[in-house]
Design a protein around this motif. Structure first.
Motif, short mmCIF file in Angstrom:
data_model
loop_
_atom_site.label_atom_id
_atom_site.label_comp_id
_atom_site.label_asym_id
_atom_site.label_seq_id
_atom_site.Cartn_x
_atom_site.Cartn_y
_atom_site.Cartn_z
N PRO A 18 62.65 14.69 58.93
CA PRO A 18 62.08 15.90 58.98
C PRO A 18 61.02 15.94 57.73
CG PRO A 18 64.57 15.91 59.38
CD PRO A 18 64.11 14.44 59.06
N TRP A 19 61.32 15.34 56.65
CA TRP A 19 60.57 15.55 55.42
C TRP A 19 59.31 14.61 55.68
CZ3 TRP A 19 64.61 13.68 51.55
CH2 TRP A 19 65.39 14.85 50.87
N TYR A 20 59.36 13.58 56.49
CA TYR A 20 58.14 12.62 56.98
C TYR A 20 57.10 13.70 57.87
CZ TYR A 20 55.33 9.28 59.44
OH TYR A 20 54.48 8.63 59.98
N ARG A 21 57.89 14.43 58.82
CA ARG A 21 57.02 14.99 59.78
C ARG A 21 56.54 16.57 59.79
NH1 ARG A 21 59.76 17.60 64.00
NH2 ARG A 21 58.31 17.03 65.69
N ALA A 22 57.09 17.11 58.73
CA ALA A 22 57.03 18.45 58.15
C ALA A 22 55.49 18.66 58.42
CB ALA A 22 57.44 18.71 56.73
N GLY A 27 45.33 25.14 56.51
CA GLY A 27 44.54 25.32 55.36
C GLY A 27 44.76 24.37 54.31
N THR A 28 46.02 23.73 54.42
CA THR A 28 46.40 22.80 53.18
C THR A 28 45.48 21.63 52.88
OG1 THR A 28 48.57 23.28 53.57
CG2 THR A 28 48.39 21.33 52.15
N ALA A 29 44.91 21.56 51.96
CA ALA A 29 43.88 20.45 51.55
C ALA A 29 44.45 19.04 51.18
CB ALA A 29 42.83 21.20 50.51
N ASN A 30 45.46 19.46 50.35
CA ASN A 30 46.17 18.32 49.57
C ASN A 30 47.56 17.95 50.56
OD1 ASN A 30 47.45 16.41 48.34
ND2 ASN A 30 47.85 17.50 46.51
N LEU A 31 47.24 16.86 51.18
CA LEU A 31 48.30 16.50 52.19
C LEU A 31 49.54 15.47 51.69
CD1 LEU A 31 45.93 16.02 55.25
CD2 LEU A 31 47.66 17.58 54.88
N ALA A 32 49.43 15.53 50.38
CA ALA A 32 50.40 14.26 49.73
C ALA A 32 51.87 14.71 50.01
CB ALA A 32 50.03 14.15 48.30
N ALA A 33 52.11 15.85 50.20
CA ALA A 33 53.64 16.10 50.47
C ALA A 33 54.00 16.18 52.01
CB ALA A 33 53.89 17.45 50.10
N TYR A 34 53.02 15.79 52.94
CA TYR A 34 53.20 15.84 54.34
C TYR A 34 52.75 14.46 54.93
CZ TYR A 34 53.22 20.70 53.12
OH TYR A 34 53.60 21.96 52.72
N PRO A 35 53.55 13.38 54.70
CA PRO A 35 53.07 11.88 54.85
C PRO A 35 52.43 11.59 56.45
CG PRO A 35 55.38 12.32 53.94
CD PRO A 35 54.96 13.62 54.23
N SER A 37 50.99 13.81 58.54
CA SER A 37 49.62 14.30 58.42
C SER A 37 48.74 13.72 57.78
CB SER A 37 49.63 15.86 58.18
OG SER A 37 50.59 16.48 59.05
N LEU A 38 49.04 13.33 56.45
CA LEU A 38 48.31 12.48 55.64
C LEU A 38 48.00 11.22 56.33
CD1 LEU A 38 47.16 11.92 52.64
CD2 LEU A 38 49.29 10.91 52.15
N LEU A 39 48.69 10.37 57.15
CA LEU A 39 48.59 9.04 57.76
C LEU A 39 47.41 9.58 58.66
CD1 LEU A 39 51.86 7.35 57.71
CD2 LEU A 39 49.85 6.66 56.42
N LEU A 40 47.89 10.46 59.49
CA LEU A 40 46.77 10.77 60.85
C LEU A 40 45.60 11.34 60.32
CD1 LEU A 40 49.60 12.34 63.02
CD2 LEU A 40 48.33 10.23 63.53
N SER A 41 45.34 11.82 59.15
CA SER A 41 44.15 12.36 58.68
C SER A 41 42.90 11.45 58.45
CB SER A 41 44.40 13.28 57.35
OG SER A 41 44.63 12.42 56.26
N HIS A 42 43.34 9.93 58.56
CA HIS A 42 42.18 9.26 58.22
C HIS A 42 42.34 8.09 59.04
CE1 HIS A 42 39.97 6.44 55.96
NE2 HIS A 42 39.46 7.23 55.19
N PRO A 43 41.39 7.43 59.69
CA PRO A 43 41.61 6.62 60.83
C PRO A 43 42.04 5.24 60.13
CG PRO A 43 39.44 7.64 60.78
CD PRO A 43 40.08 7.96 59.78
N ALA A 44 41.93 5.06 58.95
CA ALA A 44 42.25 3.85 58.44
C ALA A 44 43.83 3.54 58.24
CB ALA A 44 41.59 3.44 57.11
#
Lengths: 132, 115
Positions: A18-22, A27-35, A37-44
């Motif tokens: 649940p922490w991982y998929r939160a 409008g959140t710019a810093n996705l560090a707390a949302y793993p 979404s952070l991974l999906l935000s970049h094609p790499a």
């Protein structure tokens, strides 16, 4: 070993995942707390979620099922296992496959955590209640 | 010179293999349900919503709960049917290991996405 396998999948599924998929607030710019979404935000890094996490979250559940069966058969047959080679072969097959599955889950768990660490929430909310 | 040999008969009865076979086949069935329910939830938004019995975990909670229930029910039924019998274990082993192998393969997303 079976108890540890259950502990691993239950804590992984109901505490860590649940922490991982939160989902981040809009409008959140810093996705560090949302793993996720952070991974999906970049094609790499998106494949770490699309393949790594998607595989890991399911394949890990094969382990406790297989190990529980192996523990049951080992206890039920005890010394008789020596005289029942077919039972031994099945146990070996299931245990080796489940170790492989645990290896997949462990590998992707480590790699996902390197690319998008799960820090957990600062607030632990056990029960969601209404405003007083 | 004489040789004395003592032969100890192994009078310990072998436990019928049915109970072990029930556990093995049920584990194969439960494993397959983990994979099939994951693929089904991926393909169907309504199933995905139905499987989301614990919102923070999402569909994974229902998929795995279903798999555990099917596994335990299958195990209980097979145990009742086979516990006092010897069953063709080679055939059951092959079926159970094929189910486990299919589960392992179909949880891999590029293969699961083929369905």
């Amino acid at each position: 070993m079976a108890a540890l396998a259950w502990l691993a999948v239950l804590s992984g599924t109901y505490i860590i995942y649940p922490w991982y998929r939160a989902a981040p607030p809009a409008g959140t710019a810093n996705l560090a707390a949302y793993p996720r979404s952070l991974l999906l935000s970049h094609p790499a890094t998106s494949q770490w979620h699309l393949i790594g996490m998607e595989w890991k979250e399911h394949v890990a559940w094969l382990v406790p099922i297989a190990i529980t069966m192996a523990a049951f058969v080992a206890i039920r047959y005890a010394r008789d296992l020596g005289r029942q080679p077919q039972l031994r072969y099945a146990l070996h097959g299931f245990v080796i496959t489940s170790l492989f599955a645990a290896g997949i889950a462990g590998f992707f768990g480590a790699m996902l955590d390197k690319n998008a660490p799960v820090d957990g929430g600062n607030i632990i909310q056990v029960v969601q209640g209404g405003k007083q | 010179m004489s040789t004395h040999a003592t032969i100890v008969a192994d009078t310990h009865a072998i436990v019928p293999n049915g109970s072990g076979a029930a556990a093995i086949l049920a584990a194969g069935i439960g494993s397959l349900v983990v994979a099939v329910s994951g693929i089904a939830a991926d393909k169907s938004p309504s199933l995905k919503s139905l499987f989301s019995i614990h919102k923070p975990t999402g569909a994974l909670s229902g998929e795995t709960t279903l798999a555990i229930l099917v596994w335990l029910v299958a195990w209980a039924i097979l145990e009742v049917l086979w516990r006092k019998r010897n069953v063709p274990l080679l055939r059951i082993n092959v079926i159970a290991l094929v189910l486990l192998g299919l589960s392992l393969l179909s949880t891999f997303p590029p293969i699961g996405d083929l369905f």
